[in-house]
Motif scaffolding. Structure first.
Motif, PDB file in Angstrom:
ATOM      1  N   GLY A 277       0.809  -1.218   0.000  1.00 44.58           N
ATOM      2  CA  GLY A 277       0.000   0.000   0.000  1.00 44.58           C
ATOM      3  C   GLY A 277       0.838   1.261   0.000  1.00 44.58           C
ATOM      4  N   ALA A 278       1.953   1.244   0.729  1.00 43.40           N
ATOM      5  CA  ALA A 278       2.823   2.425   0.785  1.00 43.40           C
ATOM      6  C   ALA A 278       3.442   2.709  -0.581  1.00 43.40           C
ATOM      7  N   ARG A 279       3.828   1.668  -1.309  1.00 41.02           N
ATOM      8  CA  ARG A 279       4.382   1.879  -2.657  1.00 41.02           C
ATOM      9  C   ARG A 279       3.334   2.475  -3.574  1.00 41.02           C
ATOM     10  N   TYR A 280       2.124   1.951  -3.503  1.00 41.27           N
ATOM     11  CA  TYR A 280       1.065   2.487  -4.351  1.00 41.27           C
ATOM     12  C   TYR A 280       0.756   3.947  -3.998  1.00 41.27           C
ATOM     13  N   ASP A 285       1.063   9.730  -5.330  1.00 39.95           N
ATOM     14  CA  ASP A 285       1.450  11.090  -4.963  1.00 39.95           C
ATOM     15  C   ASP A 285       2.367  11.725  -6.008  1.00 39.95           C
ATOM     16  N   VAL A 286       3.319  10.958  -6.515  1.00 41.82           N
ATOM     17  CA  VAL A 286       4.230  11.483  -7.540  1.00 41.82           C
ATOM     18  C   VAL A 286       3.471  11.776  -8.830  1.00 41.82           C
ATOM     19  N   TRP A 304     -10.354  11.799  -0.667  1.00 40.48           N
ATOM     20  CA  TRP A 304     -10.961  10.568  -1.156  1.00 40.48           C
ATOM     21  C   TRP A 304     -10.146   9.880  -2.238  1.00 40.48           C
ATOM     22  N   LEU A 305      -8.972  10.409  -2.560  1.00 37.81           N
ATOM     23  CA  LEU A 305      -8.140   9.780  -3.577  1.00 37.81           C
ATOM     24  C   LEU A 305      -7.615   8.434  -3.081  1.00 37.81           C
ATOM     25  N   VAL A 359       8.837   5.177 -12.161  1.00 39.68           N
ATOM     26  CA  VAL A 359       8.037   4.919 -13.362  1.00 39.68           C
ATOM     27  C   VAL A 359       6.952   5.986 -13.490  1.00 39.68           C
ATOM     28  N   MET A 360       6.329   6.342 -12.369  1.00 41.53           N
ATOM     29  CA  MET A 360       5.247   7.325 -12.423  1.00 41.53           C
ATOM     30  C   MET A 360       5.759   8.694 -12.856  1.00 41.53           C
ATOM     31  N   ALA A 361       6.994   9.028 -12.504  1.00 44.82           N
ATOM     32  CA  ALA A 361       7.575  10.280 -12.981  1.00 44.82           C
ATOM     33  C   ALA A 361       7.705  10.251 -14.499  1.00 44.82           C
TER      34      ALA A 361
END
Length: 394
Positions: A277-280, A285-286, A304-305, A359-361
């Protein structure tokens, strides 16, 4: 800095799947499907026992009175199995809906001949405990409440803890569709009371599609004998066969089970539910910060995100065409998800799967480049979309 990334890109030029499942899986998970298994063989029966035990372990110490029943098919098969097995034929369900999956559950109840009432919150808002309490007080015929843990059509993480408190304070039973949340967001029975929940192999555990599972109080499973409307979707029938023979009643997805066990091992090695969950959350957030910096607006307030998937309004700029944006993102290695809202145009970006914030960046950079190629001057949404969000959130 490590020389090899912790989450290497998919092999063979595959794009990242930024969806709520199917999702990007580890190479080790794919590799686990290269062996054939006999569904009746002792080795595969041992795999089924292992799968069930590992899933129950995710419940923590409060899971002692529960059992796990895997079922062939997609998540919707498991939702129907749960509703048809645990809701009596003369029962009535309060369906809490704020998106497509609550509405699908209501349609399922209609199809299988179970009574229901619908609390439809639209696209923007979660059902709250006080609303549930009022409805239950006004309608004594309601026997069960169905909550969607994470509604992925909008990305809302629903407040199942307060829903549970309201449900049991009124003497009713809670069923949870945790399809897109289980494995990354805690659902421990000693904190959140419920009779049964369902999830799927190809979600936060990061397996591949092919089966789902029901986790329910053993007493509820035993009491469900003869209640189901269906032969294949009878939770008690599947459970009784597994308890007696160790086998699935009908042909199991053997390769998918093997992949899922590998995914469960990787889940445990990462640190379990909390670490996953912390990784997700870091992924979300990024990505959200980067997309907002480009001018995009999220459908939901931060409160609510979910860390599962995020919905963005489509830009008002006439140069923005979602189909073109989708194709450009895919060319850059990222498959995003169309919107599923009823009021405004939107798209979704998933945060789950075998990837991290680095990856999200890159996702954000791909979005920036795609907007530039399309000639989109501003990613801001239509004023009417923001006004609608503000009005409904008031």
């Amino acid at each position: 800095m490590p020389t090899t990334p912790a989450f290497p890109p998919p092999k063979m030029g595959e794009p990242y799947l930024l969806t709520p499942g199917p999702l990007t899986t580890a190479y080790e998970v794919k590799q686990a499907m290269l062996k054939d298994w006999g569904s009746w063989d002792d080795d595969f029966r041992a795999m089924t026992r292992d799968l069930r035990a590992r899933l129950l372990a995710l419940l923590g110490p409060g899971g002692a009175g529960y059992d796990c029943v895997p079922l062939q098919g997609s998540g919707s098969y498991c939702v129907e199995a749960m509703l048809g097995s645990f809701v009596p034929k003369d029962g009535k369900v309060l369906v809490l809906s704020n998106g497509a999956y609550g509405l699908r559950a209501a349609a399922t109840l209609d199809q299988i001949g179970r009574g229901r009432v619908l609390l439809d919150k639209g696209d923007y808002l979660p059902p709250r405990g006080d609303e549930v309490a009022r409805i239950l007080a006004d309608d004594p015929a309601i026997t069960h409440v169905l909550a969607i843990h994470c509604e992925t059509s909008s990305g809302i993480l629903n407040p199942v803890e307060e829903i549970s408190e309201a449900t049991y304070a009124a003497g009713r039973k809670l069923l949870i569709d945790s399809m897109s949340a289980f494995g990354a967001i805690p659902l421990e029975p000693d904190r959140i009371r419920y009779e049964a929940m369902v999830s799927s192999a190809n979600k936060c555990i990061e397996g591949v599609p092919g089966f789902g599972f029901v986790i329910a109080k053993t007493a509820e499973i035993e009491a469900a004998k003869g209640n189901s409307h269906s032969l294949a979707l009878d939770v008690h029938g599947q459970w009784a066969t597994m308890e007696k023979t160790g086998q699935w009643r009908f042909t199991p997805p053997t390769h998918v089970v093997a992949a899922f066990i590998e995914a469960l091992k990787m889940h445990q090695a990462e640190g379990g539910v909390a670490a996953r969950g912390a990784r997700y959350e870091r992924n979300r957030d990024v990505m959200v910060a980067g997309m907002r910096a480009l001018g995009f607006e999220t459908l939901l307030d931060n409160r609510w995100l979910s860390p599962i998937i995020v919905t963005f309004f489509c830009p008002a700029d006439p140069a923005f065409v979602f189909a073109r944006f989708y194709d450009l993102m895919k060319q850059k290695g990222f498959i995003i998800y169309p919107g599923k809202l009823t009021v405004v145009d939107s798209f979704r970006v998933g945060c789950i799967g075998r990837m991290d914030e680095h990856v999200m960046a890159r996702v954000v950079e791909a979005a920036r480049a795609s907007l530039a190629e399309m000639g989109v001057a501003s990613a801001a949404p239509p004023a009417a979309a923001l006004e609608e969000r503000k009005k409904l959130a008031a």
